[in-house]
Design a protein around this motif. Structure first.
Motif, PDB file in Angstrom:
ATOM      1  N   ARG A 125      63.111  42.750 -15.430  1.00  0.00           N
ATOM      2  CA  ARG A 125      62.067  43.009 -16.607  1.00  0.00           C
ATOM      3  C   ARG A 125      61.104  43.877 -16.421  1.00  0.00           C
ATOM      4  NH1 ARG A 125      61.251  36.628 -17.635  1.00  0.00           N
ATOM      5  NH2 ARG A 125      62.855  36.004 -19.033  1.00  0.00           N
ATOM      6  N   ILE A 126      60.508  44.213 -15.062  1.00  0.00           N
ATOM      7  CA  ILE A 126      59.241  45.111 -14.840  1.00  0.00           C
ATOM      8  C   ILE A 126      59.963  46.624 -14.938  1.00  0.00           C
ATOM      9  CG2 ILE A 126      58.246  43.414 -13.216  1.00  0.00           C
ATOM     10  CD1 ILE A 126      59.167  45.208 -11.073  1.00  0.00           C
ATOM     11  N   ARG A 127      61.269  46.707 -15.220  1.00  0.00           N
ATOM     12  CA  ARG A 127      61.935  47.932 -15.440  1.00  0.00           C
ATOM     13  C   ARG A 127      62.197  48.143 -17.039  1.00  0.00           C
ATOM     14  NH1 ARG A 127      65.535  46.538 -11.453  1.00  0.00           N
ATOM     15  NH2 ARG A 127      67.233  46.240 -12.853  1.00  0.00           N
ATOM     16  N   GLY A 128      61.941  47.121 -17.828  1.00  0.00           N
ATOM     17  CA  GLY A 128      61.983  47.349 -19.230  1.00  0.00           C
ATOM     18  C   GLY A 128      63.418  46.845 -19.735  1.00  0.00           C
ATOM     19  N   VAL A 129      64.214  46.207 -18.681  1.00  0.00           N
ATOM     20  CA  VAL A 129      65.829  46.016 -18.976  1.00  0.00           C
ATOM     21  C   VAL A 129      65.573  44.361 -19.346  1.00  0.00           C
ATOM     22  CG1 VAL A 129      68.028  45.837 -18.128  1.00  0.00           C
ATOM     23  CG2 VAL A 129      66.253  47.526 -17.062  1.00  0.00           C
TER      24      VAL A 129
END
Length: 256
Positions: A125-129
């Motif tokens: 999630r922290i990669r925006g995925v």
């Protein structure tokens, strides 16, 4: 890791080597009444921890990660603790000891699986995925079961996944989420193998393996529950705060 790569040692071989070290630790802990052998058990367990971390690094470096490798890594992880639980229960060999050992082993399997799922979810999630849908386990029956348990929280966490996927800037939302979610993830780090290795040593060095089993069953189970609930509360806060406002027309239609 450079040595393993230079000698072309596979990640699965490292996992099995870790299992051997863990098995030797379990054998040493059968003499938990001897403080010196308890120290040997600790040293062998630390060697297993190193191998347990190294196999994933080798798999990523050689691009040989696979569902089978994940399952083997998980089995070696749980297998070492199972060997230790069984060896300790055999040395005590009472119905109460076996009940405690089995209960602790079951609690450990669930806690570890949930934590690994939470950790991988956080880093994605922290990669925006975002996930489009909960993943469907593939592979043989054992692999499907392992992946299914590990990803069970994905179904509960889908509202946040949809919010992340629909965000105008998923990376920015992922970074905001990370700032809030890092606290429950750090708290759940108490469920890592490192903590259990030291807890086993302390219990055996103190001359009572039951201390570890109760530590696994009660405090670590509470850590898992609190961490999961805490993480879901962080998700719900983001879902509420990023929900599009309802128009006045829609509000009047709803009231009528």
């Amino acid at each position: 890791m450079p040595l393993a790569l230079a000698r072309r040692i596979s990640a699965n071989t490292v996992s099995v080597a870790g299992l051997v070290l863990g098995g030797a630790a379990a054998l040493a802990y059968t003499h938990w009444g001897n403080p010196a052998l308890a120290l040997v058990g600790l040293a062998l367990s630390i060697g297993w921890l190193i191998a347990d971390g190294l196999d994933g690094m080798v798999a990523r470096a050689t691009k040989t990660a696979s569902p089978l490798g994940r399952m083997l890594d998980g089995l070696c992880d749980h297998g070492v603790f199972a060997l230790i639980y069984i060896s300790l229960a055999l040395t005590i060999d009472t119905p109460e000891a076996w009940i405690l050992a089995v209960a602790a082993g079951a609690a450990h399997a669930v806690q570890s699986n949930m934590y690994e799922g939470e950790r991988s979810r956080f880093h994605r999630r922290i990669r925006g995925v975002a996930l489009d849908a909960p993943p469907v386990p593939t592979g043989n029956a054992l692999v499907r079961f392992y992946d299914g348990v590990a990803g069970s929280i994905d179904r509960i966490a889908m509202p946040f996944e949809r919010t992340l996927g629909q965000a105008s800037d998923p990376v920015a939302l992922g970074q905001s989420y990370a700032a809030r979610a890092v606290a429950p993830l750090r708290f759940m780090a108490l469920l890592t193998a490192n903590v259990r290795v030291w807890a086993i040593f302390v219990a055996c060095f103190a001359g009572n393996p039951r201390i570890f089993w109760w530590f696994e069953i009660v405090p670590l189970t509470l850590v898992a529950i609190v961490g999961l609930v805490w993480h879901r509360r962080v998700e719900r806060a983001f879902v509420r705060n990023t929900a599009p406002p309802r128009s006045k027309t829609a509000s009047r239609m709803h009231l009528s």
